[in-house]
Scaffold this motif. Structure first.
Motif, mmCIF file in Angstrom:
data_model
loop_
_atom_site.group_PDB
_atom_site.id
_atom_site.type_symbol
_atom_site.label_atom_id
_atom_site.label_comp_id
_atom_site.label_asym_id
_atom_site.label_seq_id
_atom_site.Cartn_x
_atom_site.Cartn_y
_atom_site.Cartn_z
ATOM 1 N N ILE A 56 0.836 -1.202 0.000
ATOM 2 C CA ILE A 56 0.000 0.000 0.000
ATOM 3 C C ILE A 56 0.873 1.255 0.000
ATOM 4 N N GLN A 57 1.849 1.292 0.899
ATOM 5 C CA GLN A 57 2.734 2.454 0.987
ATOM 6 C C GLN A 57 3.546 2.631 -0.297
ATOM 7 N N SER A 58 4.019 1.539 -0.855
ATOM 8 C CA SER A 58 4.799 1.595 -2.098
ATOM 9 C C SER A 58 3.935 2.070 -3.259
ATOM 10 N N TYR A 64 11.432 -3.877 -6.677
ATOM 11 C CA TYR A 64 12.727 -3.580 -7.280
ATOM 12 C C TYR A 64 12.670 -3.717 -8.798
ATOM 13 N N GLY A 65 11.862 -4.646 -9.296
ATOM 14 C CA GLY A 65 11.667 -4.765 -10.735
ATOM 15 C C GLY A 65 10.989 -3.543 -11.308
ATOM 16 N N TYR A 66 10.046 -2.992 -10.576
ATOM 17 C CA TYR A 66 9.350 -1.791 -11.020
ATOM 18 C C TYR A 66 10.323 -0.607 -11.105
ATOM 19 N N MET A 67 11.218 -0.498 -10.122
ATOM 20 C CA MET A 67 12.187 0.601 -10.132
ATOM 21 C C MET A 67 13.260 0.393 -11.189
ATOM 22 N N GLY A 68 13.677 -0.848 -11.388
ATOM 23 C CA GLY A 68 14.660 -1.147 -12.424
ATOM 24 C C GLY A 68 16.103 -0.942 -12.027
ATOM 25 N N SER A 69 16.381 0.092 -11.239
ATOM 26 C CA SER A 69 17.765 0.348 -10.810
ATOM 27 C C SER A 69 17.768 1.228 -9.563
ATOM 28 N N PRO A 94 14.063 7.473 -8.716
ATOM 29 C CA PRO A 94 13.912 8.541 -7.722
ATOM 30 C C PRO A 94 13.331 8.096 -6.377
ATOM 31 N N ASN A 95 12.634 6.957 -6.344
ATOM 32 C CA ASN A 95 12.035 6.480 -5.094
ATOM 33 C C ASN A 95 12.816 5.335 -4.454
ATOM 34 N N PHE A 96 14.020 5.076 -4.960
ATOM 35 C CA PHE A 96 14.798 3.930 -4.479
ATOM 36 C C PHE A 96 15.010 3.954 -2.965
ATOM 37 N N ARG A 97 15.447 5.073 -2.426
ATOM 38 C CA ARG A 97 15.749 5.139 -0.985
ATOM 39 C C ARG A 97 14.488 4.936 -0.144
ATOM 40 N N LEU A 144 11.362 1.097 3.364
ATOM 41 C CA LEU A 144 10.173 0.284 3.685
ATOM 42 C C LEU A 144 10.538 -1.192 3.775
ATOM 43 N N ILE A 145 11.366 -1.648 2.851
ATOM 44 C CA ILE A 145 11.762 -3.054 2.801
ATOM 45 C C ILE A 145 12.659 -3.402 3.987
#
Length: 190
Positions: free
Chosen positions: A46-48, A169-174, A178-181, A186-187
């Motif tokens: 939900i948060q993601s 992580y697949g959605y972010m790709g790398s 911009p939302n990686f951190r 959360l993880i």
């Protein structure tokens, strides 16, 4: 298989996603194995979804009989809530209209119960030509043996069966996303 095909990420190149929380009602979740872990994973989903600005739809199976969604979920105030009477989400005209209107091409399924509503929804989505990802740690069943059989059937039918972290992580790709951190935090708290 060509190298180019192997490099394709089925999550980040999926077009319009919609995330579904299916029937996580208090009365239904009581009998689910590992319900605390499920609620934790769903809250991260939900948060993601909010961080990624992904559409998040919540269904409730005959709420006038089965009650409301679990109060343990950290639901945003603007979540799209849809009551249903059919086990598959595709039995609900409001959902079909939403998917068509928003040109949704890929469903991310979570919730309960895996051998019933998740399974039937995924099969109907595939029949409709949609891509489907079932988040393996964001679903639950009263009978874990039934869940295992159903997940195998869904994978053979063409669904992606992934844990939540693989999806995120697949959605972010790398790590340059911009939302990686924010997602990593959360993880880490899991």
């Amino acid at each position: 298989m060509k190298i180019e095909e192997m490099k394709k990420n089925p999550i980040s190149n999926t077009g319009n996603l919609a995330v579904f929380l299916i029937d996580v009602q208090e009365s239904l979740i009581k009998g689910i194995k590992k319900k605390d872990m499920l609620i934790n994973a769903l809250n991260i989903l939900i948060q993601s979804s909010e961080v990624f600005n992904l559409p998040l739809l919540l269904t409730e199976q005959v709420p006038h009989k089965l009650g409301a969604t679990s109060s343990s979920l950290l639901l945003p105030s603007d979540i799209i809530r849809i009551d249903k009477i059919c086990f598959s989400i595709f039995g609900c005209e409001d959902i079909q209209n939403y998917l068509f209107k928003n040109k949704v091409s890929h469903l991310i399924l979570s919730g309960i119960e895996t051998p019933i509503c998740i399974y039937l929804s995924a099969i109907d989505a595939l029949k409709s030509g949609l891509e489907v990802t079932v988040l393996s740690d964001c679903i639950g069943a009263r009978r874990t043996d039934d869940e295992s059989i159903v997940l195998s059937k869904l994978q053979n039918a063409g669904c992606h069966i992934l844990p939540l972290e693989s999806f995120l992580y697949g959605y972010m790709g790398s790590a340059e996303h911009p939302n990686f951190r924010e997602i990593s935090k959360l993880i880490r708290n899991r």
